[in-house]
Design an enzyme around this catalytic site. Sequence first.
Site, short mmCIF file in Angstrom:
data_model
loop_
_atom_site.label_atom_id
_atom_site.label_comp_id
_atom_site.label_asym_id
_atom_site.label_seq_id
_atom_site.Cartn_x
_atom_site.Cartn_y
_atom_site.Cartn_z
NE ARG A 106 44.96 43.48 45.82
CZ ARG A 106 44.59 42.70 44.82
NH1 ARG A 106 43.81 41.65 45.04
NH2 ARG A 106 45.01 42.92 43.58
CB SER B 94 46.41 48.38 42.43
OG SER B 94 46.32 47.58 41.29
CD GLU C 31 46.13 46.74 46.59
OE1 GLU C 31 45.51 46.91 45.53
OE2 GLU C 31 47.11 45.99 46.69
N1 EPU Z 1 41.43 50.13 32.68
C1 EPU Z 1 41.42 51.26 31.93
N2 EPU Z 1 42.45 52.14 32.06
C2 EPU Z 1 43.48 51.93 32.93
C3 EPU Z 1 43.48 50.78 33.71
C4 EPU Z 1 42.44 49.88 33.58
O1 EPU Z 1 40.51 51.48 31.15
O2 EPU Z 1 44.37 52.79 32.98
C5 EPU Z 1 40.37 49.14 32.51
C6 EPU Z 1 40.91 47.92 31.76
O3 EPU Z 1 40.80 48.04 30.39
C7 EPU Z 1 40.04 46.80 32.29
C8 EPU Z 1 39.70 47.26 33.70
O4 EPU Z 1 39.97 48.65 33.75
O5 EPU Z 1 38.84 46.72 31.56
C9 EPU Z 1 40.48 46.51 34.78
O6 EPU Z 1 41.89 46.75 34.60
P1 EPU Z 1 42.97 45.64 34.93
O7 EPU Z 1 42.55 44.36 34.34
O8 EPU Z 1 44.30 46.18 34.58
O9 EPU Z 1 42.87 45.38 36.46
P2 EPU Z 1 42.76 46.36 37.71
O10 EPU Z 1 41.41 46.21 38.29
O11 EPU Z 1 43.18 47.73 37.34
C10 EPU Z 1 43.52 44.49 39.39
C11 EPU Z 1 44.40 44.41 40.60
C12 EPU Z 1 45.85 44.24 40.20
C13 EPU Z 1 45.97 42.96 39.36
C14 EPU Z 1 45.04 43.09 38.14
C15 EPU Z 1 45.02 41.80 37.35
C16 EPU Z 1 43.33 45.67 42.36
C17 EPU Z 1 43.34 46.91 43.18
N3 EPU Z 1 44.23 45.59 41.41
O12 EPU Z 1 43.85 45.70 38.69
O13 EPU Z 1 46.61 44.06 41.38
O14 EPU Z 1 47.30 42.75 38.93
O15 EPU Z 1 43.69 43.34 38.58
O16 EPU Z 1 44.37 40.82 38.06
O17 EPU Z 1 42.51 44.80 42.62
C18 EPU Z 1 47.85 45.25 43.02
O18 EPU Z 1 46.98 44.94 43.84
O19 EPU Z 1 48.85 45.95 43.34
C19 EPU Z 1 47.70 44.86 41.63
C20 EPU Z 1 48.55 45.23 40.69
#
Ligand code: EPU
Length: 342
Positions: free
Chosen positions: A164, A241, A337
């Site tokens: 990012r 995010s 972010e």
């Molecule tokens: N999780 C929870 N509770 C929640 C959210 C997440 O327990 O409310 C756990 C999930 O179960 C999973 C882990 O956290 O084990 C990661 O969650 P997720 O796969 O949804 O990904 P994220 O890290 O929350 C990132 C990006 C997103 C992108 C997704 C998919 C960042 C800041 N965010 O989210 O990007 O769509 O991975 O690749 O890196 C964005 O940047 O705006 C964005 C949406």
Amino acid sequence: MFQLTANHSLRKHNTFGIECHAATFATYEVASDVQQLLQAFPGTRYLPIGMGSNLLFLAPRFEGVVLHCENRQWQLLEESDTEVLLRVGAGWNWDEFVRHTLHHGWYGLENLSYIPGETGASAVQNVGAFGVEAGERVAAVEAVDLRTGVLRRFTHEELQFAYRDSFFKHPDEARQWAIVWVTYRLDKTFTPNLSYAGVAREVERRGVSAASLTAQEMRELIIDVRRGKLPDPAEIGSAGSFFKNPIVSVEKLEEIKQSHPGIVHFPVSRDKVKLSAGWMIDRLGWRGRSMGPAGVYERQALVIVNHGGAVGTDVLNVCRAVQHDVFKAYGVQLEPEVNFIE
Ligand code: EPU
């Protein structure tokens, strides 16, 4: 030619849907438009924006010139048996562009389908999802320096892409560049990227073999997975995010594991890991919790939403409260972010 509007509402130019007015709103297409604009408004504060999908306006008014690129042209610069080099105007809607690439049989961006934003900003923010980052595909960027009016062409290496992050987000450079063109390097054969567990699971659930999966099917699957956890900006205001996933040392992870053994994390290097901020926030009971008109999204704890009528400081209050609780519980400082505009 640049176009100007005075006292322009920015509510439709930020996906949080927050009301803010720009003293001047200017649109441009080519570098010479930006250069003329700089001459017409010397010594003014400038704010280049894309779709505003990563912006939070904290004040009700921006006393300066908000710049938006309207360049939606594209040129095929080079084509080999395996790759294409595509020069694209910075003002394309990101998902329309992804759709366009697949339509022509140019691959590599399908996992980034349906991300709200524009091509220009994809190279600033290095948008990423489901195991892919836009920066991997950016070969060059052409942008005008708003301090000097000089047009510069950046190579992939000069853009210094990281999680990012890019050259354009570095403290001395942020908001100082009006992007005009982005050049992407794309493949002519489709190789599905199933590195994100949720995507691999969904492929399996649909009973499709990775070998028979088409790029269009991949795009549709990505859109479904995305819709399941992220709010559609047309319905609920948000910036996706809100925080970055923090990168910490392996020692720090071990320390957190003492009290939170289930913490979700991903390897980054030999001595660094990325912690899941969504998991940390969720475990503190923040998912679905509101403070007035802003709150944490009920389906994804990393997303802050505007339930309607929120101003920038309402969102900021939620941000500060979440940061406070995360720091207290895990000793980790969450970094937004989202870019704050004072
Ligand atoms: N999780 C929870 N509770 C929640 C959210 C997440 O327990 O409310 C756990 C999930 O179960 C999973 C882990 O956290 O084990 C990661 O969650 P997720 O796969 O949804 O990904 P994220 O890290 O929350 C990132 C990006 C997103 C992108 C997704 C998919 C960042 C800041 N965010 O989210 O990007 O769509 O991975 O690749 O890196 C964005 O940047 O705006 C964005 C949406």
